[in-house]
Write a protein that holds these residues in place. Structure first.
Motif, PDB file in Angstrom:
ATOM      1  N   GLN A  20       0.810  -1.214   0.000  1.00  0.00           N
ATOM      2  CA  GLN A  20       0.000   0.000   0.000  1.00  0.00           C
ATOM      3  C   GLN A  20       0.851   1.275   0.000  1.00  0.00           C
ATOM      4  O   GLN A  20       1.844   1.357   0.710  1.00  0.00           O
ATOM      5  N   LYS A  21       0.420   2.232  -0.787  1.00  0.00           N
ATOM      6  CA  LYS A  21       1.132   3.507  -0.835  1.00  0.00           C
ATOM      7  C   LYS A  21       0.926   4.263   0.477  1.00  0.00           C
ATOM      8  O   LYS A  21      -0.199   4.569   0.855  1.00  0.00           O
ATOM      9  N   LYS A  22       2.024   4.519   1.147  1.00  0.00           N
ATOM     10  CA  LYS A  22       1.942   5.329   2.362  1.00  0.00           C
ATOM     11  C   LYS A  22       2.771   6.571   2.135  1.00  0.00           C
ATOM     12  O   LYS A  22       3.826   6.496   1.503  1.00  0.00           O
ATOM     13  N   LEU A  23       2.315   7.652   2.680  1.00  0.00           N
ATOM     14  CA  LEU A  23       3.119   8.873   2.570  1.00  0.00           C
ATOM     15  C   LEU A  23       4.158   8.870   3.678  1.00  0.00           C
ATOM     16  O   LEU A  23       3.886   8.455   4.801  1.00  0.00           O
ATOM     17  N   ASP A  89       7.461  13.068   1.831  1.00  0.00           N
ATOM     18  CA  ASP A  89       6.274  13.823   1.434  1.00  0.00           C
ATOM     19  C   ASP A  89       6.047  15.014   2.363  1.00  0.00           C
ATOM     20  O   ASP A  89       5.608  16.069   1.930  1.00  0.00           O
ATOM     21  N   GLY A  90       6.340  14.803   3.632  1.00  0.00           N
ATOM     22  CA  GLY A  90       6.102  15.889   4.579  1.00  0.00           C
ATOM     23  C   GLY A  90       7.067  15.824   5.750  1.00  0.00           C
ATOM     24  O   GLY A  90       7.617  14.771   6.070  1.00  0.00           O
ATOM     25  N   VAL A 122       5.650  19.298   2.185  1.00  0.00           N
ATOM     26  CA  VAL A 122       4.811  20.090   3.078  1.00  0.00           C
ATOM     27  C   VAL A 122       5.502  20.098   4.442  1.00  0.00           C
ATOM     28  O   VAL A 122       5.841  19.044   4.970  1.00  0.00           O
ATOM     29  N   LEU A 123       5.742  21.291   4.956  1.00  0.00           N
ATOM     30  CA  LEU A 123       6.377  21.431   6.265  1.00  0.00           C
ATOM     31  C   LEU A 123       5.336  21.912   7.273  1.00  0.00           C
ATOM     32  O   LEU A 123       4.769  22.992   7.111  1.00  0.00           O
ATOM     33  N   LEU A 174      -2.894  19.948   1.670  1.00  0.00           N
ATOM     34  CA  LEU A 174      -1.800  20.396   0.788  1.00  0.00           C
ATOM     35  C   LEU A 174      -1.230  19.220   0.002  1.00  0.00           C
ATOM     36  O   LEU A 174      -0.825  19.364  -1.143  1.00  0.00           O
ATOM     37  N   LEU A 175      -1.217  18.034   0.633  1.00  0.00           N
ATOM     38  CA  LEU A 175      -0.730  16.848  -0.088  1.00  0.00           C
ATOM     39  C   LEU A 175      -1.711  16.439  -1.177  1.00  0.00           C
ATOM     40  O   LEU A 175      -1.306  15.930  -2.221  1.00  0.00           O
TER      41      LEU A 175
END
Ligand code: GDP
Ligand code: MG
Length: 181
Positions: A20-23, A89-90, A122-123, A174-175
């Motif tokens: 599964q795609k996880k961020l 990603d963040g 994204v911060l 934002l993601l």
């Protein structure tokens, strides 16, 4: 909470990201700012007392339809942080908002991370411990605004839960934009 040694990290990252795609999100910040307390709050949906972090805590958190793989790298060995910035990603940067004396040190670390992170991320900056009477807003914008990233500032408390999900929600939105563009 899973506690892994840093030598395991490459293998664990790739295993965790299979299927599964996880961020991928990394939580950093000075020691005692509340990184582990925030991660535990996200996992348990309530405050639980923390132990000083040695090594690495990793959790998968679901928010809406998205899964986040979150790494809490510990604050003592700051040179380790940048090892986790690949395929990011963040980034969550946790600040103890009761500790104004650390402001210069925090700005220095934020400047460093805006140099180290090469991709657009994204911060999310959590101004944590908002439940305490000496919590104050900190002006941290200057250096970060120059980076390529989307920046969110969110007051929060890992104790009361105030602002924790709000920050994640803003990051999540934002993601959404990131994946649509
Ligand atoms: N009052 C209050 N204490 C907090 C909060 N977040 C963390 N703490 C406390 O601050 C200390 C350090 O937290 P911890 O999560 O271990 O910091 P870390 O080193 O950044 O992982 C612990 O005693 C926590 O219980 C908060 O939002 N409010
Ligand atoms: Mg910790």
């Amino acid at each position: 909470m899973g506690c892994l040694s840093s030598s395991q990290k490459e293998e664990d990252v790739s295993v965790a990201l299979q299927g599964q795609k996880k961020l991928k999100i990394v939580i950093i910040g000075l020691e005692g700012s509340g990184k582990t307390a925030i991660l535990q709050y996200l996992r348990n949906r309530k405050f639980t007392e923390t132990q000083p972090t040695t090594g690495l805590n990793v959790e998968t958190i679901q928010y809406k339809s998205r899964f986040y793989l979150i790494f809490d790298v510990g604050g003592k060995v700051r040179t380790l942080w940048s090892h986790y910035y690949e395929n990011l990603d963040g980034l969550v940067f946790v600040v103890d908002s009761t500790n104004q004396e650390k402001q210069q040190e925090i700005l220095k670390e934020l400047k460093k991370l805006s140099d180290d992170v090469k991709t657009k991320i994204v911060l999310l900056i959590y101004l944590n411990k908002s439940d305490l009477p000496n919590s104050q807003f900190m002006e941290l914008g200057v250096d970060i605004q120059q980076s390529n990233s989307d920046v969110i500032m969110q007051r929060c408390s890992a104790k009361s839960g105030e602002g924790i999900w709000e920050g994640i929600d803003k990051m999540n939105r934002l993601l959404d934009h990131k994946f649509q563009s």
